[in-house]
Every structure is written in C-alpha cells, then in structure tokens.
Design a protein around this motif. Structure first.
Motif, PDB file in Angstrom:
ATOM      1  N   HIS A  95     -53.862  -5.990   0.529  1.00 40.98           N
ATOM      2  CA  HIS A  95     -53.043  -6.529  -0.562  1.00 40.98           C
ATOM      3  C   HIS A  95     -51.610  -6.700  -0.069  1.00 40.98           C
ATOM      4  O   HIS A  95     -50.920  -5.728   0.242  1.00 40.98           O
ATOM      5  CB  HIS A  95     -53.080  -5.585  -1.766  1.00 40.98           C
ATOM      6  CG  HIS A  95     -52.399  -6.125  -2.978  1.00 40.98           C
ATOM      7  ND1 HIS A  95     -52.172  -5.345  -4.096  1.00 40.98           N
ATOM      8  CD2 HIS A  95     -51.887  -7.351  -3.288  1.00 40.98           C
ATOM      9  CE1 HIS A  95     -51.557  -6.077  -5.020  1.00 40.98           C
ATOM     10  NE2 HIS A  95     -51.371  -7.288  -4.540  1.00 40.98           N
TER      11      HIS A  95
ATOM     12  N   VAL B  64     -49.765  -2.253  -3.151  1.00 45.83           N
ATOM     13  CA  VAL B  64     -49.794  -3.148  -1.990  1.00 45.83           C
ATOM     14  C   VAL B  64     -49.800  -2.352  -0.689  1.00 45.83           C
ATOM     15  O   VAL B  64     -49.278  -1.245  -0.628  1.00 45.83           O
ATOM     16  CB  VAL B  64     -48.624  -4.162  -1.993  1.00 45.83           C
ATOM     17  CG1 VAL B  64     -48.652  -5.031  -3.238  1.00 45.83           C
ATOM     18  CG2 VAL B  64     -47.283  -3.478  -1.844  1.00 45.83           C
TER      19      VAL B  64
ATOM     20  N   LYS C 263     -55.794 -10.087  -0.854  1.00 47.73           N
ATOM     21  CA  LYS C 263     -55.074 -10.403  -2.081  1.00 47.73           C
ATOM     22  C   LYS C 263     -53.593 -10.550  -1.753  1.00 47.73           C
ATOM     23  O   LYS C 263     -53.036  -9.759  -0.991  1.00 47.73           O
ATOM     24  CB  LYS C 263     -55.279  -9.284  -3.113  1.00 47.73           C
ATOM     25  CG  LYS C 263     -54.585  -9.540  -4.426  1.00 47.73           C
ATOM     26  CD  LYS C 263     -54.884  -8.432  -5.426  1.00 47.73           C
ATOM     27  CE  LYS C 263     -54.196  -8.708  -6.750  1.00 47.73           C
ATOM     28  NZ  LYS C 263     -54.488  -7.641  -7.726  1.00 47.73           N
TER      29      LYS C 263
END
Length: 181
Positions: A111, A46, A2
């Motif tokens: 991420h 993240v 992602k």
C-alpha cells in the motif's frame, strides 16, 4: 498494489501557493484535542510513501521528519540530497509511475501513499491511483499549485464517505472505479 492519495486542498483546488508555501493549512492544534483529520490511521495503513522532489524538500523544512521510520521514495531525475538521519528510510528513484509500482511491489510493498502534485497527476494519468482522500480547507487562495491537471480521459470515482470537522474542513474519500477513454 494499492495506491492512495491523502491530501488537502483549498476550496478552489490548490495544494500550495505558487511558491510551494502551505501556510494556509490548519495545524492539528486548531481544534480542541489536536485533531489529526484521520492522518495517523491512514499513515499506519500504508507501507511506504512515494513523493516528488518538491514535496520531499518541503517535508525536510519541517521541524522534524514527519514520516518516522516509514519508507519514503522520492521521485526525481536529479540527484537527491538525503540527510544521514533519514538515509535508512529514504531512497531516490528515477522511473515512470508504472515502473515505480512494479519495483516497489517486487520489494514486497502492498500500500503506497502517493503525495505531491506532479506525482499524483502522473500516477492518476496512468490509472495507478485506487483511492483519493481529499480534505477541503475552507479558504480560497486564488492561485497556486492545482491538485489536478489535464487528463487524457475522464476518471470515474465512487464516493465512499465524507467527514466534517469542527473547524469546517470537509474530507471525502473516493474509490477510483475506472478510467474512461
């Protein structure tokens, strides 16, 4: 993997002045309770940041390194000076966006936070951004570094949510749903 963009722009779409200055951005102290505009929740989600050299050099100019122990990858074709106090978490890469995503995925990252105008534009052009979180600051600066540049095709977005803050900032979250040729 992602990849998400989390960024602020002026109402006229600039992320910085032509000289890279971001003096027009509000600080967290502009709202009672020191609003962070969802930044901490986002940064906690993240694994690593991927940013361009100019964004990295701007971050180095802050009073303290803003990313703590989070892994940071600086994209540059030139040698990147990394101070010893952040050398454990900062690494330079010279690779196109597709290869960056591949390499970091192989290293276990899930991420990525993509930051910096040219870096965002490159990842977007290659269809490598899944989510955009854009905060509009109620100011017109007239000229500067734009968030977006030309694209080879339309990029369709799905609006997920919009938040308004007391000081007039408006933050919208979009999912990228397709790159139409």
């Amino acid at each position: 993997m992602k990849t998400t963009v989390y960024i602020a722009t002026s109402i006229d779409g600039f992320i910085a002045r032509k000289n890279g200055d971001i003096d027009w951005l509000p600080s967290g102290e502009d709202v009672e309770g020191e609003e962070d505009y969802g930044y901490q929740e986002f940064i906690d989600s993240v694994d690593a940041l991927v940013m361009g050299r100019n964004t990295y050099e701007l971050a180095l100019s802050f009073d303290s390194w803003p990313y703590g122990a989070k892994a940071v990858f600086v994209l540059s074709s030139r040698k990147v000076d990394i101070p010893s106090d952040i050398a454990r978490t900062v690494e330079a890469l010279c690779a196109p966006p597709q290869e960056v995503v591949h390499r970091l995925s192989e290293r276990g990252f899930k991420h990525l936070y993509i930051d910096g105008g040219k870096t965002i534009q490159g990842f977007l052009r290659e269809g490598l951004i899944q989510q955009l979180i854009i905060t509009k600051v109620p100011i017109l600066i007239g000229t500067g570094i734009p968030l977006f540049s030309s694209l080879p095709h339309d990029v369709k977005l799905h609006h997920l949510e919009t938040r308004q803050f007391e000081n007039g900032l408006v933050q919208s979250k979009y999912e990228v749903i397709g790159n139409a040729p």
